[in-house]
Design a protein around this motif. Structure first.
Motif, short mmCIF file in Angstrom:
data_model
loop_
_atom_site.label_atom_id
_atom_site.label_comp_id
_atom_site.label_asym_id
_atom_site.label_seq_id
_atom_site.Cartn_x
_atom_site.Cartn_y
_atom_site.Cartn_z
N THR A 105 54.54 13.56 66.35
CA THR A 105 55.00 12.57 67.15
C THR A 105 56.50 12.33 66.65
O THR A 105 56.78 12.29 65.61
CB THR A 105 54.43 11.28 66.81
OG1 THR A 105 53.00 11.41 66.95
CG2 THR A 105 54.98 9.84 67.75
N THR A 106 57.29 12.58 67.87
CA THR A 106 58.61 12.84 67.64
C THR A 106 59.64 11.86 68.39
O THR A 106 59.15 10.85 69.23
CB THR A 106 59.46 14.10 67.99
OG1 THR A 106 59.23 14.20 69.24
CG2 THR A 106 58.45 15.12 67.35
N LYS A 107 60.94 11.68 67.94
CA LYS A 107 61.79 10.60 68.88
C LYS A 107 62.08 11.82 70.01
O LYS A 107 62.28 12.82 70.13
CB LYS A 107 63.35 10.79 67.96
CG LYS A 107 63.06 9.99 66.82
CD LYS A 107 64.74 9.96 66.14
CE LYS A 107 64.50 9.15 64.88
NZ LYS A 107 65.92 9.30 64.19
N LEU A 324 58.39 11.17 63.45
CA LEU A 324 58.33 9.94 63.35
C LEU A 324 57.05 9.50 62.02
O LEU A 324 56.13 10.02 62.52
CB LEU A 324 58.14 8.89 64.61
CG LEU A 324 59.47 8.94 65.42
CD1 LEU A 324 58.92 8.36 66.88
CD2 LEU A 324 60.64 8.29 64.89
N ASN A 325 57.58 8.69 61.13
CA ASN A 325 56.62 8.47 60.26
C ASN A 325 55.82 9.57 59.78
O ASN A 325 54.52 9.62 59.60
CB ASN A 325 55.86 7.49 60.64
CG ASN A 325 56.32 6.03 61.04
OD1 ASN A 325 57.26 5.55 60.58
ND2 ASN A 325 56.06 5.60 62.28
N PRO A 326 56.31 10.60 59.25
CA PRO A 326 55.75 11.89 58.68
C PRO A 326 55.01 11.54 57.32
O PRO A 326 55.53 10.74 56.48
CB PRO A 326 56.68 12.79 58.66
CG PRO A 326 57.98 12.15 58.25
CD PRO A 326 58.02 10.96 59.25
N ASP A 327 53.81 12.10 57.21
CA ASP A 327 53.34 12.01 55.69
C ASP A 327 53.43 13.18 55.15
O ASP A 327 52.29 14.09 55.27
CB ASP A 327 51.90 11.43 55.87
CG ASP A 327 50.95 11.21 54.54
OD1 ASP A 327 51.72 11.36 53.63
OD2 ASP A 327 49.94 10.69 54.68
#
Length: 340
Positions: A105-107, A324-327
């Motif tokens: 999930t990206t900008k 976005l919000n990588p783990d």
């Protein structure tokens, strides 16, 4: 000599920025009147027919989508995707692909003012970024990753200004600062090419009367954005009001949401937008692709990619390599042969 010229250009740009803020602080509305008057003279000199012949900054449309080899949404439906952002980074940007199924999930960014935001039923497919400002847009998206301090909203406003064909001489406020941060002096000079001034009401009406109804909305939205940028008195919400039409365009049933595109580099890609600023991208890399690559690395670099809607009333979405919000505590389950 060349280096001195670049330094001089950069100094001039910084000086223009300083003078812009000073002038606006001192004269307020007078600046708006001068800009509008100057643009009106320029537009009349150019003429309506020539204005309409000016190419769009980005021309990508659904006609540029190669549907050969596309797959329906149920392709790989029973497989679980691994995080794309855990793959090795490529030296020039993007990710080195390995066999398997990935998602991230990206900008993302709107590249079509005066259109509807994506809806859950819209079918989006891959198309390359095309048009006179292709290199500028790609450069902004690449450099944005190197400047995490620059807010996504500020980058979006800059892209809207470019899509609206705003003259760089008319840039002001935060948009000008963002442009100077993300673009070189040489790039900034290129922003003048193919740009339009603020079109006065009578010329706008003449031009609109010669355009199809759907294009009229886009044409008017771009002019409103040019006015806002030149005024120096704008906010993200004000610009978004013209860039994004309220409501949703009816989806095309012949191109379903979740359809896969066979990318020219041999892997499959599909898009699930959440509004225009967030997109989940999924990629499937066949084993055969890597076996037949003769050791050449296959790179996924999204900065030249557009998630293009089948519905012409919806927005084109520029893609990025910024998750976005990588783990990063997660681990890939598949060992990538030949990738360190």
């Amino acid at each position: 000599m060349k280096m001195n010229l670049l330094k001089t250009s950069y100094f001039i740009i910084l000086l223009q920025t300083s003078l812009t803020f000073t002038a606006y602080a001192q004269f307020g509305g007078l600046k708006d009147k001068v800009l509008s008057a100057g643009s009106a003279v320029a537009s009349k000199a150019l003429g309506v027919d020539k204005i309409l012949k000016q190419p769009a900054a980005i021309t990508t449309s659904f006609e540029d989508v190669d549907k050969t080899g596309s797959k329906l949404p149920d392709f790989k439906a029973n497989e679980k995707a691994q995080p794309l952002y855990l793959l090795p980074k490529a030296p020039d940007g993007g990710y080195v692909l390995c066999e398997g199924f990935y998602e991230m999930t990206t900008k993302s960014y709107c590249l079509m003012a005066g259109t509807f935001a994506p809806s859950s039923g819209d079918g989006y497919m891959y198309a390359p970024t095309l048009g006179p400002k292709e290199e500028i847009v790609t450069t902004i998206l690449k450099n944005a990753e190197k400047h995490p301090e620059v807010h996504q909203h500020d980058i979006q406003m800059l892209l809207w200004a470019i899509i609206a064909r705003t003259k760089f001489a008319d840039y002001s406020g935060q948009i000008k600062l963002t442009a100077i941060t993300l673009l070189s002096p040489q790039d900034l000079l290129k922003l003048e090419g193919g740009a339009l001034g603020i079109l006065p009401g009578n010329i706008m009406e003449k031009a609109k009367s010669k355009l199809p109804e759907g294009i009229q909305t886009i044409f008017e939205a771009e002019n409103q954005i040019r006015k806002l940028v030149a005024s120096g008195n704008y906010s993200y919400a004000e610009m978004e009001k013209y860039a994004i039409i309220a409501g949703f365009a009816p989806p095309r049933t012949d191109v379903p949401s979740g359809i896969w595109t066979l990318h020219p580099d041999g892997y499959y890609v599909r898009y699930f937008p959440s509004g225009y600023s967030i997109t989940k991208v999924q990629i499937y890399v066949p084993k055969e692709l890597l076996l037949n690559s003769n050791g050449k690395r296959i790179i996924y670099d999204a900065t030249n990619d557009i998630a293009c809607p089948a519905n012409v009333g919806s927005q084109r979405l520029a893609q990025t390599n910024e998750p976005l919000n990588p783990d990063y505590k997660l681990k890939l389950k598949l060992f990538c042969v030949g990738i360190e």
